[in-house]
Design a protein around this motif. Structure first.
Motif, PDB file in Angstrom:
ATOM      1  N   GLN A   2      25.002   2.708 -36.406  1.00 31.48           N
ATOM      2  CA  GLN A   2      24.381   1.734 -35.518  1.00 31.48           C
ATOM      3  C   GLN A   2      23.119   2.315 -34.881  1.00 31.48           C
ATOM      4  OE1 GLN A   2      26.997   0.601 -32.380  1.00 31.48           O
ATOM      5  NE2 GLN A   2      25.500  -0.631 -31.301  1.00 31.48           N
ATOM      6  N   PRO A   3      21.953   1.675 -35.085  1.00 31.52           N
ATOM      7  CA  PRO A   3      20.744   2.179 -34.415  1.00 31.52           C
ATOM      8  C   PRO A   3      20.792   1.898 -32.921  1.00 31.52           C
ATOM      9  CG  PRO A   3      20.270   0.133 -35.550  1.00 31.52           C
ATOM     10  CD  PRO A   3      21.695   0.484 -35.894  1.00 31.52           C
ATOM     11  N   ILE A   4      20.207   2.787 -32.137  1.00 30.38           N
ATOM     12  CA  ILE A   4      20.095   2.534 -30.708  1.00 30.38           C
ATOM     13  C   ILE A   4      19.010   1.475 -30.500  1.00 30.38           C
ATOM     14  CG2 ILE A   4      19.402   3.529 -28.499  1.00 30.38           C
ATOM     15  CD1 ILE A   4      20.588   6.136 -29.300  1.00 30.38           C
ATOM     16  N   ASP A   5      19.346   0.439 -29.742  1.00 30.43           N
ATOM     17  CA  ASP A   5      18.364  -0.583 -29.407  1.00 30.43           C
ATOM     18  C   ASP A   5      17.518  -0.037 -28.253  1.00 30.43           C
ATOM     19  OD1 ASP A   5      16.885  -2.759 -28.599  1.00 30.43           O
ATOM     20  OD2 ASP A   5      18.517  -4.195 -28.835  1.00 30.43           O
ATOM     21  N   VAL A   6      16.398   0.615 -28.620  1.00 27.45           N
ATOM     22  CA  VAL A   6      15.580   1.297 -27.621  1.00 27.45           C
ATOM     23  C   VAL A   6      15.084   0.327 -26.560  1.00 27.45           C
ATOM     24  CG1 VAL A   6      13.482   2.630 -27.265  1.00 27.45           C
ATOM     25  CG2 VAL A   6      14.908   3.087 -29.252  1.00 27.45           C
ATOM     26  N   THR A   7      14.625  -0.853 -26.979  1.00 30.43           N
ATOM     27  CA  THR A   7      14.111  -1.831 -26.023  1.00 30.43           C
ATOM     28  C   THR A   7      15.180  -2.214 -25.012  1.00 30.43           C
ATOM     29  OG1 THR A   7      12.588  -2.719 -27.678  1.00 30.43           O
ATOM     30  CG2 THR A   7      13.051  -4.097 -25.763  1.00 30.43           C
ATOM     31  N   GLU A  11      14.937  -1.740 -20.970  1.00 27.89           N
ATOM     32  CA  GLU A  11      14.860  -2.923 -20.109  1.00 27.89           C
ATOM     33  C   GLU A  11      16.191  -3.260 -19.447  1.00 27.89           C
ATOM     34  OE1 GLU A  11      12.097  -4.269 -19.307  1.00 27.89           O
ATOM     35  OE2 GLU A  11      10.889  -3.082 -20.705  1.00 27.89           O
ATOM     36  N   ASP A  12      17.304  -2.999 -20.131  1.00 27.10           N
ATOM     37  CA  ASP A  12      18.621  -3.326 -19.580  1.00 27.10           C
ATOM     38  C   ASP A  12      19.627  -2.241 -19.971  1.00 27.10           C
ATOM     39  OD1 ASP A  12      20.805  -4.618 -18.433  1.00 27.10           O
ATOM     40  OD2 ASP A  12      21.154  -5.880 -20.196  1.00 27.10           O
ATOM     41  N   PRO A  13      19.430  -1.014 -19.493  1.00 29.16           N
ATOM     42  CA  PRO A  13      20.320   0.070 -19.917  1.00 29.16           C
ATOM     43  C   PRO A  13      21.768  -0.157 -19.507  1.00 29.16           C
ATOM     44  CG  PRO A  13      18.955   0.776 -18.065  1.00 29.16           C
ATOM     45  CD  PRO A  13      18.421  -0.545 -18.521  1.00 29.16           C
ATOM     46  N   HIS A  14      21.996  -0.674 -18.306  1.00 27.98           N
ATOM     47  CA  HIS A  14      23.361  -0.775 -17.818  1.00 27.98           C
ATOM     48  C   HIS A  14      24.135  -1.878 -18.540  1.00 27.98           C
ATOM     49  CE1 HIS A  14      22.330   2.213 -14.914  1.00 27.98           C
ATOM     50  NE2 HIS A  14      21.351   1.471 -14.445  1.00 27.98           N
ATOM     51  N   GLY A  15      23.469  -2.992 -18.831  1.00 27.56           N
ATOM     52  CA  GLY A  15      24.127  -4.029 -19.610  1.00 27.56           C
ATOM     53  C   GLY A  15      24.411  -3.580 -21.033  1.00 27.56           C
ATOM     54  N   ARG A 377       7.664  -2.626 -14.998  1.00 26.51           N
ATOM     55  CA  ARG A 377       7.879  -2.058 -16.319  1.00 26.51           C
ATOM     56  C   ARG A 377       8.412  -0.636 -16.209  1.00 26.51           C
ATOM     57  NH1 ARG A 377       8.218  -6.370 -17.391  1.00 26.51           N
ATOM     58  NH2 ARG A 377       6.881  -7.752 -18.616  1.00 26.51           N
ATOM     59  N   TRP A 378       9.318  -0.327 -17.137  1.00 29.54           N
ATOM     60  CA  TRP A 378       9.943   0.985 -17.165  1.00 29.54           C
ATOM     61  C   TRP A 378       9.294   1.858 -18.219  1.00 29.54           C
ATOM     62  CZ3 TRP A 378      13.477   2.077 -13.430  1.00 29.54           C
ATOM     63  CH2 TRP A 378      13.995   0.983 -12.722  1.00 29.54           C
ATOM     64  N   ARG A 379       9.347   3.144 -18.020  1.00 22.51           N
ATOM     65  CA  ARG A 379       8.765   4.073 -18.994  1.00 22.51           C
ATOM     66  C   ARG A 379       9.491   3.948 -20.324  1.00 22.51           C
ATOM     67  NH1 ARG A 379       8.257   9.954 -16.843  1.00 22.51           N
ATOM     68  NH2 ARG A 379       7.038  10.032 -18.747  1.00 22.51           N
ATOM     69  N   PRO A 380       8.771   4.014 -21.435  1.00 22.11           N
ATOM     70  CA  PRO A 380       9.382   3.803 -22.757  1.00 22.11           C
ATOM     71  C   PRO A 380      10.148   5.025 -23.238  1.00 22.11           C
ATOM     72  CG  PRO A 380       7.051   4.268 -23.013  1.00 22.11           C
ATOM     73  CD  PRO A 380       7.307   4.202 -21.523  1.00 22.11           C
ATOM     74  N   ALA A 381      11.250   5.356 -22.545  1.00 24.83           N
ATOM     75  CA  ALA A 381      12.052   6.520 -22.913  1.00 24.83           C
ATOM     76  C   ALA A 381      13.510   6.227 -22.603  1.00 24.83           C
ATOM     77  CB  ALA A 381      11.586   7.756 -22.148  1.00 24.83           C
ATOM     78  N   ILE A 382      14.419   6.690 -23.461  1.00 21.46           N
ATOM     79  CA  ILE A 382      15.846   6.497 -23.186  1.00 21.46           C
ATOM     80  C   ILE A 382      16.442   7.715 -22.475  1.00 21.46           C
ATOM     81  CG2 ILE A 382      16.128   4.955 -25.156  1.00 21.46           C
ATOM     82  CD1 ILE A 382      17.604   7.259 -26.588  1.00 21.46           C
ATOM     83  N   ARG A 383      15.703   8.809 -22.415  1.00 19.96           N
ATOM     84  CA  ARG A 383      16.212  10.015 -21.749  1.00 19.96           C
ATOM     85  C   ARG A 383      15.774  10.087 -20.288  1.00 19.96           C
ATOM     86  NH1 ARG A 383      18.112  13.659 -25.597  1.00 19.96           N
ATOM     87  NH2 ARG A 383      17.552  13.118 -27.737  1.00 19.96           N
ATOM     88  N   ALA A 384      14.856   9.239 -19.895  1.00 20.45           N
ATOM     89  CA  ALA A 384      14.379   9.217 -18.511  1.00 20.45           C
ATOM     90  C   ALA A 384      14.337   7.774 -18.038  1.00 20.45           C
ATOM     91  CB  ALA A 384      12.994   9.853 -18.412  1.00 20.45           C
TER      92      ALA A 384
END
Length: 394
Positions: A2-7, A11-15, A377-384
């Motif tokens: 399963q690819p990580i849905d980066v967007t 935009e909605d990490p907790h959901g 807008r959030w920074r385009p990173a999943i680690r931060a």
């Protein structure tokens, strides 16, 4: 796989993490770099894994081709985020001799002074509005870190471009990362040379001098520690402060209660870190042997990503986890890690955030967002987890 849905994770990490968490404890995923990884989502599994000695931070234990990561020179790579015991134990033991609670406590008054000076400058503007990230949450931690390391004001750099290039690499302009690494390397090499020639009352001078019997930090360890203190201490605290301010603006009743009861700031910072902290993922790990995580077999050498953001919203551990509750029991969240790799700068990050919020709440009684909420807008990173800007008015 399963690819990580980066967007979605930006935009909605907790959901997104909630859906993954309910679907299963561990997922085989493809990261933004196209490489495979195992993503761990539930609190109990994440907490155990953070302290499991079978999960190595040393990239030399990664399978060939399985992990890319930063391409740092040895002088920046020999840091606590890439070490296992016994090296980690030795280096951390030396660092805590210099990075003491007393040193952090002595910074409280200077930090408040810097916060007030920054807010004075904000208030001096013609308009009663500002980008709080640019004018306050961003500059405060870098000034504090530079004071901590003993960097004189006329020798300070704007580190934001360098740290941005490392956290969110521009794949169309890879030279920016190389330039950032070269800039950081040159900067800290020169700074250490200056401190060795003329020590001061600062952390870097103490790290140069610290000894444990005949042991001492090597030159690479010293340079990489200075890099880590700047990189982690600056980046994480910027976003912890900004995320906390946004959370309070989103919850005006809680903001009013906290303004009326500033003694609750300590507990509030803990809950704000749990609710929307700056590090959604712990530093990657590599199993030293085939092992089970959450009932899933994970082969040796593959990349394991532990989702702190998901663990901190796991209803199995936190009742009503999506509710921001500033009176919530303080213990148990993983925003600053767990185990032997627990954040070395945690006391400083807490103190800075508490002080920054106290100064801000005292100064501006009717602060609110200056743009529609969905325009942020959030920074385009999943680690931060960090905002690009935070426009406010008062």
């Amino acid at each position: 796989m399963q690819p990580i849905d980066v967007t979605a994770l930006i935009e909605d990490p907790h959901g997104t993490y909630a859906r993954l968490r309910e679907a299963g404890p561990v997922h085989r995923v493809t990261g933004p770099d196209g490489r495979p990884a195992w993503l761990v989502t539930r609190y109990d599994d994440v907490r155990r894994a953070l302290a499991d000695p079978r999960l190595s931070l040393d990239r030399r234990h990664a399978l060939p081709g399985n992990y890319s990561g930063f391409s740092l020179p040895p002088a920046l790579d020999a840091n606590l985020l890439n070490m296992d015991p016994p090296d980690h134990t030795r280096v951390r033991g030396l660092v805590v001799k210099a990075f003491t609670p007393g040193r952090v406590d002595r910074l409280r008054v200077p930090v408040r002074r810097v916060a007030d000076e920054l807010l004075d400058a904000v208030e001096a503007g013609d308009e009663r509005r500002t980008d709080l990230l640019e004018s306050y949450a961003g500059p405060l931690p870098i000034i504090v870190i530079c004071d901590l390391l003993g960097v004189p004001p006329d020798a300070r750099q704007d580190f934001r471009a360098w740290t941005d290039a490392l956290i969110t690499p521009d794949r169309e302009r890879p030279h920016l990362m190389k330039e950032a690494v070269a800039g950081l390397m040159g900067y800290f090499t020169g700074l250490i040379r200056a401190k060795r020639a003329e020590p001061g009352d600062d952390l870097l001078s103490d790290l140069i001098a610290v000894r444990d019997g005949e042991d001492a930090l090597s030159e690479d360890e010293l340079t990489s520690l200075a890099f880590l203190i700047l990189f982690a201490g600056y980046e994480n605290t910027v976003h912890l402060i900004a995320n906390a301010v946004l959370a309070l603006l989103d919850h005006p009743r809680l903001l009013s209660e906290l303004r009326a009861n500033p003694d609750g700031l300590g507990a509030a910072v803990e809950e704000l870190g749990r609710w929307d902290g700056p590090s959604p993922l712990a530093i990657r790990r590599f199993p030293l042997e085939d092992m089970e995580i959450g009932g899933v077999r994970v082969p040796a050498g593959e990349t394991v990503l532990l989702s702190i953001a998901s663990a901190n919203r796991d209803p199995r551990h936190f009742p009503d986890p999506d509710r921001l509750d500033l009176r919530r029991e303080r213990s148990g969240h993983l925003a600053l890690g767990h185990g032997i790799h627990y954040c070395l700068g945690a006391p400083l990050a807490r103190m800075e955030t508490e002080t920054a919020l106290a100064a801000l709440l005292e100064r501006f009684k009717n602060m609110e967002l200056d743009v529609p909420r969905d325009a942020l807008r959030w920074r385009p990173a999943i680690r931060a987890r960090g905002l690009i800007s935070l426009p406010v008015r008062w």
